[in-house]
Design a protein around this motif. Structure first.
Motif, PDB file in Angstrom:
ATOM      1  N   THR A  89       0.835  -1.210   0.000  1.00  0.00           N
ATOM      2  CA  THR A  89       0.000   0.000   0.000  1.00  0.00           C
ATOM      3  C   THR A  89       0.866   1.255   0.000  1.00  0.00           C
ATOM      4  OG1 THR A  89      -0.213  -0.032   2.410  1.00  0.00           O
ATOM      5  CG2 THR A  89      -1.970  -1.095   1.143  1.00  0.00           C
ATOM      6  N   LYS A  90       2.071   1.164   0.585  1.00  0.00           N
ATOM      7  CA  LYS A  90       2.994   2.303   0.566  1.00  0.00           C
ATOM      8  C   LYS A  90       3.499   2.561  -0.852  1.00  0.00           C
ATOM      9  CE  LYS A  90       4.558   2.055   5.340  1.00  0.00           C
ATOM     10  NZ  LYS A  90       5.689   1.829   6.242  1.00  0.00           N
ATOM     11  N   CYS A  91       3.743   1.514  -1.620  1.00  0.00           N
ATOM     12  CA  CYS A  91       4.167   1.667  -3.015  1.00  0.00           C
ATOM     13  C   CYS A  91       3.089   2.401  -3.811  1.00  0.00           C
ATOM     14  CB  CYS A  91       4.402   0.309  -3.670  1.00  0.00           C
ATOM     15  SG  CYS A  91       5.808  -0.598  -3.067  1.00  0.00           S
ATOM     16  N   ILE A  92       1.858   1.946  -3.670  1.00  0.00           N
ATOM     17  CA  ILE A  92       0.745   2.553  -4.398  1.00  0.00           C
ATOM     18  C   ILE A  92       0.582   4.007  -3.988  1.00  0.00           C
ATOM     19  CG2 ILE A  92      -1.753   2.503  -4.774  1.00  0.00           C
ATOM     20  CD1 ILE A  92      -1.569  -0.580  -4.318  1.00  0.00           C
ATOM     21  N   SER A  93       0.559   4.258  -2.708  1.00  0.00           N
ATOM     22  CA  SER A  93       0.383   5.617  -2.203  1.00  0.00           C
ATOM     23  C   SER A  93       1.493   6.542  -2.683  1.00  0.00           C
ATOM     24  CB  SER A  93       0.327   5.595  -0.674  1.00  0.00           C
ATOM     25  OG  SER A  93       0.205   6.895  -0.163  1.00  0.00           O
ATOM     26  N   ALA A  94       2.737   6.090  -2.592  1.00  0.00           N
ATOM     27  CA  ALA A  94       3.874   6.908  -3.029  1.00  0.00           C
ATOM     28  C   ALA A  94       3.809   7.180  -4.528  1.00  0.00           C
ATOM     29  CB  ALA A  94       5.186   6.217  -2.665  1.00  0.00           C
ATOM     30  N   ALA A  95       3.455   6.168  -5.307  1.00  0.00           N
ATOM     31  CA  ALA A  95       3.374   6.331  -6.766  1.00  0.00           C
ATOM     32  C   ALA A  95       2.285   7.329  -7.146  1.00  0.00           C
ATOM     33  CB  ALA A  95       3.118   4.983  -7.433  1.00  0.00           C
ATOM     34  N   LEU A  96       1.131   7.225  -6.504  1.00  0.00           N
ATOM     35  CA  LEU A  96       0.031   8.135  -6.821  1.00  0.00           C
ATOM     36  C   LEU A  96       0.340   9.555  -6.367  1.00  0.00           C
ATOM     37  CD1 LEU A  96      -3.069   5.872  -6.033  1.00  0.00           C
ATOM     38  CD2 LEU A  96      -1.856   6.180  -8.200  1.00  0.00           C
ATOM     39  N   ASP A  97       0.942   9.694  -5.187  1.00  0.00           N
ATOM     40  CA  ASP A  97       1.344  11.030  -4.702  1.00  0.00           C
ATOM     41  C   ASP A  97       2.359  11.662  -5.648  1.00  0.00           C
ATOM     42  OD1 ASP A  97      -0.289  10.679  -2.507  1.00  0.00           O
ATOM     43  OD2 ASP A  97       1.356  10.305  -1.088  1.00  0.00           O
ATOM     44  N   THR A  98       3.350  10.883  -6.061  1.00  0.00           N
ATOM     45  CA  THR A  98       4.373  11.387  -6.977  1.00  0.00           C
ATOM     46  C   THR A  98       3.737  11.804  -8.300  1.00  0.00           C
ATOM     47  OG1 THR A  98       6.105  10.041  -5.983  1.00  0.00           O
ATOM     48  CG2 THR A  98       6.488  10.796  -8.236  1.00  0.00           C
ATOM     49  N   ALA A  99       2.846  10.977  -8.815  1.00  0.00           N
ATOM     50  CA  ALA A  99       2.174  11.280 -10.082  1.00  0.00           C
ATOM     51  C   ALA A  99       1.393  12.589  -9.985  1.00  0.00           C
ATOM     52  CB  ALA A  99       1.240  10.131 -10.472  1.00  0.00           C
ATOM     53  N   GLU A 100       0.637  12.743  -8.907  1.00  0.00           N
ATOM     54  CA  GLU A 100      -0.144  13.966  -8.733  1.00  0.00           C
ATOM     55  C   GLU A 100       0.764  15.190  -8.649  1.00  0.00           C
ATOM     56  OE1 GLU A 100      -2.535  12.935  -5.331  1.00  0.00           O
ATOM     57  OE2 GLU A 100      -4.005  11.890  -6.575  1.00  0.00           O
ATOM     58  N   GLN A 101       1.846  15.102  -7.896  1.00  0.00           N
ATOM     59  CA  GLN A 101       2.791  16.220  -7.757  1.00  0.00           C
ATOM     60  C   GLN A 101       3.442  16.561  -9.086  1.00  0.00           C
ATOM     61  OE1 GLN A 101       5.636  15.303  -4.675  1.00  0.00           O
ATOM     62  NE2 GLN A 101       4.034  14.788  -3.206  1.00  0.00           N
ATOM     63  N   LEU A 102       3.910  15.552  -9.809  1.00  0.00           N
ATOM     64  CA  LEU A 102       4.574  15.796 -11.091  1.00  0.00           C
ATOM     65  C   LEU A 102       3.623  16.422 -12.105  1.00  0.00           C
ATOM     66  CD1 LEU A 102       6.770  12.577 -11.505  1.00  0.00           C
ATOM     67  CD2 LEU A 102       7.559  14.902 -11.046  1.00  0.00           C
ATOM     68  N   CYS A 103       2.399  15.951 -12.134  1.00  0.00           N
ATOM     69  CA  CYS A 103       1.431  16.498 -13.089  1.00  0.00           C
ATOM     70  C   CYS A 103       1.102  17.959 -12.776  1.00  0.00           C
ATOM     71  CB  CYS A 103       0.165  15.636 -13.121  1.00  0.00           C
ATOM     72  SG  CYS A 103       0.448  14.045 -13.955  1.00  0.00           S
ATOM     73  N   VAL A 104       0.998  18.313 -11.512  1.00  0.00           N
ATOM     74  CA  VAL A 104       0.767  19.704 -11.132  1.00  0.00           C
ATOM     75  C   VAL A 104       1.940  20.565 -11.584  1.00  0.00           C
ATOM     76  CG1 VAL A 104       0.608  21.296  -9.163  1.00  0.00           C
ATOM     77  CG2 VAL A 104      -0.813  19.244  -9.221  1.00  0.00           C
ATOM     78  N   VAL A 105       3.161  20.125 -11.264  1.00  0.00           N
ATOM     79  CA  VAL A 105       4.365  20.869 -11.630  1.00  0.00           C
ATOM     80  C   VAL A 105       4.468  21.035 -13.150  1.00  0.00           C
ATOM     81  CG1 VAL A 105       6.907  20.729 -11.684  1.00  0.00           C
ATOM     82  CG2 VAL A 105       5.669  20.273  -9.563  1.00  0.00           C
ATOM     83  N   ARG A 106       4.112  19.998 -13.886  1.00  0.00           N
ATOM     84  CA  ARG A 106       4.227  20.018 -15.346  1.00  0.00           C
ATOM     85  C   ARG A 106       3.033  20.667 -16.036  1.00  0.00           C
ATOM     86  NH1 ARG A 106       6.312  13.761 -15.611  1.00  0.00           N
ATOM     87  NH2 ARG A 106       8.416  14.186 -14.803  1.00  0.00           N
ATOM     88  N   GLY A 107       1.992  20.945 -15.276  1.00  0.00           N
ATOM     89  CA  GLY A 107       0.803  21.580 -15.849  1.00  0.00           C
ATOM     90  C   GLY A 107      -0.001  20.664 -16.753  1.00  0.00           C
ATOM     91  N   VAL A 108       0.025  19.368 -16.450  1.00  0.00           N
ATOM     92  CA  VAL A 108      -0.768  18.402 -17.204  1.00  0.00           C
ATOM     93  C   VAL A 108      -1.824  17.813 -16.285  1.00  0.00           C
ATOM     94  CG1 VAL A 108       1.063  17.860 -18.857  1.00  0.00           C
ATOM     95  CG2 VAL A 108       0.870  16.515 -16.757  1.00  0.00           C
TER      96      VAL A 108
END
Length: 168
Positions: free
Chosen positions: A18-37
């Protein structure tokens, strides 16, 4: 953003996936915000389905798992989500299996060394800088212009190797 030196943690018997999933989703959300996608709900769901295990998953398997959640999902829906996730560096396509795996180094530019276990079907992503540097040197000497680099190695992982030794 998550940065891991190795994904070998998944081989541990005490692994909390569950930590893998949570970390992956958090990272994805952060990267998409930063990249404006936009990480749409369907893209997020496909990413979550990919991260349900450390095993590669095929597009039609994703579609089958997505259908109960989103009845109107079509193959094109999944392929568009996969294309976006690859473009953003959130997942990798494993060419030899025609399947997909979550990326452990999403926040970083990197090449791929993927160790694919033929017993348990888990895929371990490693950064392997020495291997990739040697490969770059060979490519440069050949005068070849590489657009991407990925090495896929099929074999038996340490966990399965130990289990075979214990049984033998």
């Amino acid at each position: 953003m998550r940065s891991s030196s190795s994904s070998s943690a998944h081989a541990s018997a005490k692994h909390d996936h569950t930590k893998c999933i949570s970390a992956a989703l958090d990272t994805a959300e952060q990267l998409c915000v930063v990249r404006g996608v936009q990480l749409t709900p369907i893209r997020l769901q496909v990413l979550k389905l990919i991260w349900e295990s450390h095993q590669a998953v095929k597009a039609y398997e994703l579609l089958d798992r997505l259908k109960p959640l989103k009845q109107e999902a079509k193959p094109a829906t999944v392929y568009r989500a996969l294309d976006f996730l690859i473009e953003q560096g959130l997942i990798h396509r494993i060419e030899s299996l025609n399947a997909f795996i979550g990326c452990h180094y999403s926040g970083q530019q990197h090449e791929q060394l993927l160790l694919i276990c033929k017993e348990c079907h888990e895929v371990e992503e490693r950064s392997a800088p020495a291997v990739m540097d040697a490969l770059s040197s060979e490519i440069d000497q050949a005068g070849f212009i590489a657009h991407s680099k990925a090495i896929e190695i099929h074999g038996i992982c340490a966990k399965c190797s130990k289990e075979t030794d214990a049984q033998g």
